[in-house]
Enzyme design. Structure first.
Site, PDB file in Angstrom:
ATOM      1  N   GLY A  13       6.016  -5.170  -8.218  1.00 20.35           N
ATOM      2  CA  GLY A  13       5.821  -4.621  -9.553  1.00 20.35           C
ATOM      3  C   GLY A  13       5.889  -3.111  -9.520  1.00 20.35           C
ATOM      4  N   GLN A  22       3.664   5.220 -12.340  1.00 24.59           N
ATOM      5  CA  GLN A  22       3.981   5.529 -10.943  1.00 24.59           C
ATOM      6  C   GLN A  22       5.235   6.381 -10.798  1.00 24.59           C
ATOM      7  OE1 GLN A  22       3.496   1.190  -9.883  1.00 24.59           O
ATOM      8  NE2 GLN A  22       2.818   2.121  -7.965  1.00 24.59           N
ATOM      9  N   CYS A  76      -0.375  -1.091  -2.519  1.00 25.49           N
ATOM     10  CA  CYS A  76       0.185  -0.347  -3.657  1.00 25.49           C
ATOM     11  C   CYS A  76       1.150   0.714  -3.165  1.00 25.49           C
ATOM     12  CB  CYS A  76      -0.940   0.314  -4.452  1.00 25.49           C
ATOM     13  SG  CYS A  76      -0.349   1.228  -5.882  1.00 25.49           S
ATOM     14  N   LEU A  77       2.296   0.800  -3.828  1.00 26.42           N
ATOM     15  CA  LEU A  77       3.300   1.798  -3.460  1.00 26.42           C
ATOM     16  C   LEU A  77       2.751   3.215  -3.609  1.00 26.42           C
ATOM     17  CD1 LEU A  77       6.316   0.154  -5.321  1.00 26.42           C
ATOM     18  CD2 LEU A  77       5.895   0.137  -2.848  1.00 26.42           C
ATOM     19  N   HIS A 133      -2.799  -5.674 -11.641  1.00 27.11           N
ATOM     20  CA  HIS A 133      -2.642  -4.439 -10.856  1.00 27.11           C
ATOM     21  C   HIS A 133      -1.797  -3.415 -11.645  1.00 27.11           C
ATOM     22  CE1 HIS A 133      -1.629  -2.480  -6.770  1.00 27.11           C
ATOM     23  NE2 HIS A 133      -0.721  -1.958  -7.578  1.00 27.11           N
ATOM     24  N   GLU A 134      -0.692  -3.877 -12.242  1.00 29.31           N
ATOM     25  CA  GLU A 134       0.199  -2.962 -12.983  1.00 29.31           C
ATOM     26  C   GLU A 134      -0.448  -2.476 -14.278  1.00 29.31           C
ATOM     27  OE1 GLU A 134       2.365  -1.958 -11.162  1.00 29.31           O
ATOM     28  OE2 GLU A 134       2.670  -3.652  -9.817  1.00 29.31           O
ATOM     29  N   HIS A 151      -2.603   0.357 -13.542  1.00 28.32           N
ATOM     30  CA  HIS A 151      -1.849   1.620 -13.379  1.00 28.32           C
ATOM     31  C   HIS A 151      -1.652   2.299 -14.733  1.00 28.32           C
ATOM     32  CE1 HIS A 151      -0.645   2.062  -9.219  1.00 28.32           C
ATOM     33  NE2 HIS A 151      -0.131   0.840  -9.143  1.00 28.32           N
TER      34      HIS A 151
HETATM   35  O1  GNR Z   1       4.502  -4.415  -4.019  1.00 30.59           O
HETATM   36  C1  GNR Z   1       3.340  -4.600  -4.351  1.00 30.59           C
HETATM   37  N1  GNR Z   1       2.672  -5.650  -3.843  1.00 30.59           N
HETATM   38  C2  GNR Z   1       1.435  -6.057  -4.273  1.00 30.59           C
HETATM   39  C3  GNR Z   1       0.743  -6.975  -3.501  1.00 30.59           C
HETATM   40  C4  GNR Z   1      -0.487  -7.415  -3.905  1.00 30.59           C
HETATM   41  C5  GNR Z   1      -1.028  -6.947  -5.062  1.00 30.59           C
HETATM   42  C6  GNR Z   1      -0.367  -6.029  -5.845  1.00 30.59           C
HETATM   43  C7  GNR Z   1       0.868  -5.588  -5.461  1.00 30.59           C
HETATM   44  S1  GNR Z   1       1.728  -4.483  -6.465  1.00 30.59           S
HETATM   45  C8  GNR Z   1       2.675  -3.657  -5.253  1.00 30.59           C
HETATM   46  C9  GNR Z   1       3.629  -2.676  -5.890  1.00 30.59           C
HETATM   47  C10 GNR Z   1       2.833  -1.648  -6.643  1.00 30.59           C
HETATM   48  O2  GNR Z   1       2.134  -0.826  -6.118  1.00 30.59           O
HETATM   49  N2  GNR Z   1       2.865  -1.730  -7.945  1.00 30.59           N
HETATM   50  O3  GNR Z   1       2.101  -0.915  -8.682  1.00 30.59           O
HETATM   51 NI    NI Z   2       0.503  -0.258  -7.422  1.00 33.04          NI
END
Ligand code: GNR
Ligand code: NI
Length: 153
Positions: free
Chosen positions: A26, A31, A72-73, A114-115, A118
């Site tokens: 995601g 980001q 998270c990236l 999670h997104e 953000h």
């Molecule tokens: O690539 C991603 N993998 C992930 C794994 C477990 C929970 C959330 C994520 S999101 C992350 C990419 C990212 O940081 N998106 O904001």
């Molecule tokens: Ni993330």
């Protein structure tokens, strides 16, 4: 109001490309320093089903929470367990400008929560204990210093 124009279409395509290049499931506009309530995700095995959510809203969620390993990236090399709703129903507008609703479970539920965090400026490490957050901060400061040092040589 965001217009559904060629510029938005290009941004969405760029975000999907960035997500695939980074091997992420995601990516939120936050980001890439774009302050729109927009996220893209693809939790399919073949990574050929990109989803676009504009102005996503949580409309329902499970009572049950689940612990999942997250990364998270925006916080590279850090992985830890976070509690999230087991499933969520999200309403959003798609890239065609049409509203839709979908129920996410498993990885998709983790990812969309999670997104959406953000989009509120929240990163998963904020759910961890103060001690863990302190360790992550120290690690990131050290990493930045090491990278700075390499550039300076
Ligand atoms: O690539 C991603 N993998 C992930 C794994 C477990 C929970 C959330 C994520 S999101 C992350 C990419 C990212 O940081 N998106 O904001
Ligand atoms: Ni993330």
């Amino acid at each position: 109001m965001q217009a559904f124009d060629a510029k938005l279409a290009r941004l969405i395509d760029d975000m999907i490309e960035t997500m695939y290049e980074a091997d992420g499931v995601g990516l939120a506009a936050t980001q890439v320093d774009v302050h729109l309530r927009l996220l893209v995700m693809d939790t399919s095995e073949a990574r050929d089903q990109p989803q676009v959510l504009i102005n996503p809203e949580l409309v329902a969620h499970s009572e049950e929470w689940k612990l999942n390993e997250e990364g998270c990236l925006s916080v590279p090399t850090i992985y830890d367990q976070v509690e999230r709703y087991a499933w969520v129903t999200v309403r959003a507008t798609g890239r065609d400008g049409e509203p839709f609703e979908f129920k996410a479970e498993g990885l998709a539920a983790v990812c969309v929560q999670h997104e959406m965090d953000h989009l509120l400026g929240k990163v998963f490490v904020e759910y961890l204990s103060p001690l863990k957050r302190e360790r992550i901060k120290t690690k990131m400061i050290k990493k930045a210093r090491d990278e700075q040092g390499r550039r300076g040589r």
